[in-house]
Scaffold this active site. Structure first.
Site, PDB file in Angstrom:
ATOM      1  N   HIS A  80       0.827  -1.205   0.000  1.00 32.42           N
ATOM      2  CA  HIS A  80       0.000   0.000   0.000  1.00 32.42           C
ATOM      3  C   HIS A  80       0.867   1.262   0.000  1.00 32.42           C
ATOM      4  O   HIS A  80       0.999   1.961   0.999  1.00 32.42           O
ATOM      5  CB  HIS A  80      -0.946  -0.019   1.198  1.00 32.42           C
ATOM      6  CG  HIS A  80      -2.088  -0.956   1.019  1.00 32.42           C
ATOM      7  ND1 HIS A  80      -2.852  -1.424   2.075  1.00 32.42           N
ATOM      8  CD2 HIS A  80      -2.609  -1.533  -0.099  1.00 32.42           C
ATOM      9  CE1 HIS A  80      -3.796  -2.231   1.608  1.00 32.42           C
ATOM     10  NE2 HIS A  80      -3.657  -2.318   0.296  1.00 32.42           N
ATOM     11  N   HIS A 113      -0.412  -8.616   1.167  1.00 33.63           N
ATOM     12  CA  HIS A 113      -1.526  -8.678   2.120  1.00 33.63           C
ATOM     13  C   HIS A 113      -2.207 -10.040   2.152  1.00 33.63           C
ATOM     14  O   HIS A 113      -2.998 -10.307   3.053  1.00 33.63           O
ATOM     15  CB  HIS A 113      -2.557  -7.605   1.776  1.00 33.63           C
ATOM     16  CG  HIS A 113      -1.937  -6.243   1.604  1.00 33.63           C
ATOM     17  ND1 HIS A 113      -1.725  -5.684   0.369  1.00 33.63           N
ATOM     18  CD2 HIS A 113      -1.451  -5.382   2.501  1.00 33.63           C
ATOM     19  CE1 HIS A 113      -1.135  -4.509   0.517  1.00 33.63           C
ATOM     20  NE2 HIS A 113      -0.964  -4.303   1.804  1.00 33.63           N
ATOM     21  N   CYS A 135       3.129 -11.777   2.800  1.00 30.61           N
ATOM     22  CA  CYS A 135       4.078 -11.687   3.906  1.00 30.61           C
ATOM     23  C   CYS A 135       3.994 -12.951   4.755  1.00 30.61           C
ATOM     24  O   CYS A 135       2.886 -13.394   5.107  1.00 30.61           O
ATOM     25  CB  CYS A 135       3.763 -10.458   4.764  1.00 30.61           C
ATOM     26  SG  CYS A 135       4.759 -10.356   6.265  1.00 30.61           S
ATOM     27  N   GLU A 165      -5.995  -7.653   3.650  1.00 27.64           N
ATOM     28  CA  GLU A 165      -5.495  -8.696   4.549  1.00 27.64           C
ATOM     29  C   GLU A 165      -6.650  -9.378   5.275  1.00 27.64           C
ATOM     30  O   GLU A 165      -6.665 -10.609   5.425  1.00 27.64           O
ATOM     31  CB  GLU A 165      -4.511  -8.119   5.562  1.00 27.64           C
ATOM     32  CG  GLU A 165      -3.945  -9.176   6.487  1.00 27.64           C
ATOM     33  CD  GLU A 165      -3.063  -8.615   7.585  1.00 27.64           C
ATOM     34  OE1 GLU A 165      -3.026  -9.227   8.683  1.00 27.64           O
ATOM     35  OE2 GLU A 165      -2.416  -7.574   7.365  1.00 27.64           O
ATOM     36  N   THR A 203      -2.460  -7.900  10.985  1.00 30.04           N
ATOM     37  CA  THR A 203      -1.079  -7.711  11.440  1.00 30.04           C
ATOM     38  C   THR A 203      -0.664  -6.249  11.567  1.00 30.04           C
ATOM     39  O   THR A 203       0.349  -5.954  12.195  1.00 30.04           O
ATOM     40  CB  THR A 203      -0.083  -8.404  10.492  1.00 30.04           C
ATOM     41  OG1 THR A 203      -0.157  -7.789   9.201  1.00 30.04           O
ATOM     42  CG2 THR A 203      -0.379  -9.889  10.387  1.00 30.04           C
ATOM     43  N   SER A 261      -2.687   2.789   3.553  1.00 28.52           N
ATOM     44  CA  SER A 261      -1.742   2.003   4.352  1.00 28.52           C
ATOM     45  C   SER A 261      -2.196   2.006   5.801  1.00 28.52           C
ATOM     46  O   SER A 261      -2.114   3.017   6.490  1.00 28.52           O
ATOM     47  CB  SER A 261      -0.331   2.592   4.242  1.00 28.52           C
ATOM     48  OG  SER A 261       0.521   2.049   5.225  1.00 28.52           O
ATOM     49  N   SER A 262      -2.647   0.866   6.271  1.00 28.28           N
ATOM     50  CA  SER A 262      -3.165   0.768   7.629  1.00 28.28           C
ATOM     51  C   SER A 262      -2.134   1.208   8.651  1.00 28.28           C
ATOM     52  O   SER A 262      -2.412   2.008   9.550  1.00 28.28           O
ATOM     53  CB  SER A 262      -3.607  -0.674   7.912  1.00 28.28           C
ATOM     54  OG  SER A 262      -3.985  -0.832   9.264  1.00 28.28           O
ATOM     55  N   ASN A 263      -0.898   0.710   8.522  1.00 28.36           N
ATOM     56  CA  ASN A 263       0.094   1.021   9.550  1.00 28.36           C
ATOM     57  C   ASN A 263       0.517   2.483   9.493  1.00 28.36           C
ATOM     58  O   ASN A 263       0.850   3.074  10.516  1.00 28.36           O
ATOM     59  CB  ASN A 263       1.284   0.070   9.466  1.00 28.36           C
ATOM     60  CG  ASN A 263       2.141   0.288   8.237  1.00 28.36           C
ATOM     61  OD1 ASN A 263       3.066   1.080   8.254  1.00 28.36           O
ATOM     62  ND2 ASN A 263       1.841  -0.409   7.157  1.00 28.36           N
ATOM     63  N   SER A 306       5.632   0.303   4.311  1.00 27.16           N
ATOM     64  CA  SER A 306       5.697   0.091   2.863  1.00 27.16           C
ATOM     65  C   SER A 306       6.304   1.286   2.137  1.00 27.16           C
ATOM     66  O   SER A 306       6.092   1.465   0.940  1.00 27.16           O
ATOM     67  CB  SER A 306       4.292  -0.200   2.312  1.00 27.16           C
ATOM     68  OG  SER A 306       3.369   0.802   2.701  1.00 27.16           O
TER      69      SER A 306
END
Length: 362
Positions: A80, A113, A135, A165, A203, A261-263, A306
């Protein structure tokens, strides 16, 4: 050649936002150096940027292009980040939303993902040569879901609806999995057998929010089991720990990362929750706004898992133009994990063994 997947994207805070096409790298010299009380500096969080799983996925596409020639198709965004996607597209990768769009017999890479078994089956039906760049830490969650489903447990998956994911993980045990987006969903949650539960998680979530959700789940369902090991990946945790250390001293935090991007989105939230006076996410350095810097002495900088390091370097260059030339790195962990590449890519075009690891610092 197709454009990268764009359009309305539901990101992890629940809002639907337009995901703009990738743009050229930042134009230099846009920010002005305006005086503030005190000494200007940057606190640069470490770890930041590429994790081993992201690097493995990106290298997988690069090596597939080298080994098989273009085009190589990629289901969804490989990771992402709009810059990464654009760069790979320029090299001959073609990003599609569904394997049904891939010509029969072609090479297709599954994104970091992960995918559901239905996607794997769909690729096989089209005689596609699939390269699984999921991953390994996501694969671990898939295996847990499959194993718990076989023992007829109900799986409470903590994650965000619509995230690739989550869709992939749920696809491994669709009849046994209930999705919980966060703490706010627990009160209304109903399960068929409260004595036969286990929880798993996406994750890339906020560690703090996930553990709050788990706390509420345990209060409501005391018999719920934990996963055999932590599902939130080491890189997500490390980047959150690092920005927690930076945030209390920062007048402003800039997170480099994409809107889907989730993180990266979580890093903005974590920074605000732990003392940053302001925090913003940018894809490129030229998105930094002059008014963000008004009265700011200390800028914290980090990037999602990412994000290539070159984009962080551009942010630092832009901030240097605005007088923030002093950079102090705040290190909370050292990462040296590397993952093997997918088996299809462990040889070169002549069939000779080649470098088979991803995880280099980029």
């Amino acid at each position: 050649m197709r454009s990268p997947i764009i359009g309305d994207v539901t990101i992890t805070n629940g809002h639907t936002v337009p995901l703009a096409p990738p743009r050229v790298l930042a134009a230099r010299g846009r920010l002005r150096d305006e005086p503030v009380a005190g000494t200007k500096k940057v606190l640069l969080a470490a770890p930041r940027g590429y994790c081993a799983g992201v690097d493995r996925a990106v290298v997988a596409v690069e090596k597939a292009l080298e080994q098989y020639g273009e085009p190589v198709y990629v289901r969804k965004q490989i990771v992402h980040n709009v810059h990464v996607v654009s760069t790979l597209e320029q090299r001959g990768a073609v990003f599609v939303d569904d394997v049904a769009e891939v010509p029969r017999g072609s090479h297709v890479v599954f994104s970091a993902h992960g995918v559901s078994p239905a996607v794997v089956a769909g690729a096989a039906e089209r005689d596609l040569h699939a390269i699984d760049a999921t991953c390994p830490l996501v694969t671990k969650v898939h295996r847990e879901a499959t194993r718990f489903a076989k023992t007829e447990r109900t799986i409470i998956l903590i994650g965000h609806a619509g995230h690739e994911e989550v869709e992939g993980t749920m696809g491994h045990a669709p009849e046994r999995t209930i999705l919980v987006n966060g703490p706010e969903d627990v009160a209304a949650l109903e399960v068929p057998d409260p004595e036969n539960l286990v929880w798993l998680s996406q994750t890339t979530l906020s560690v703090d929010e996930t553990m709050e959700t788990v706390r509420l789940l345990r209060e409501k369902f005391p018999a719920i089991e934990n996963p055999p090991s932590d599902d939130i990946c080491y890189a997500t945790q490390n980047r959150q720990v690092a920005i927690k250390k930076v945030a209390p001293a920062a007048d402003l935090v800039i997170v480099v990362g994409s809107a889907n991007s989730s993180n990266s989105v979580r890093l903005v939230e974590v920074a605000l929750e732990h003392g940053a006076k302001a925090a913003h996410r940018v894809d490129y350095a030229d998105e930094i706004q002059q008014d963000w810097l008004a009265g700011v002495r200390t800028v914290g900088v980090t990037s999602g898992a990412s994000v290539p390091e070159e984009l962080v370097a551009e942010v630092l260059d832009q901030l240097a133009d605005a007088g923030y030339g002093t950079v102090e790195e705040v290190v909370t962990a050292h990462e040296d994990l590397m993952f093997s590449l997918p088996k299809e890519l462990r040889t070169d075009a002549a069939g000779k063994p080649t470098r088979a690891l991803g995880g280099r610092r980029r």
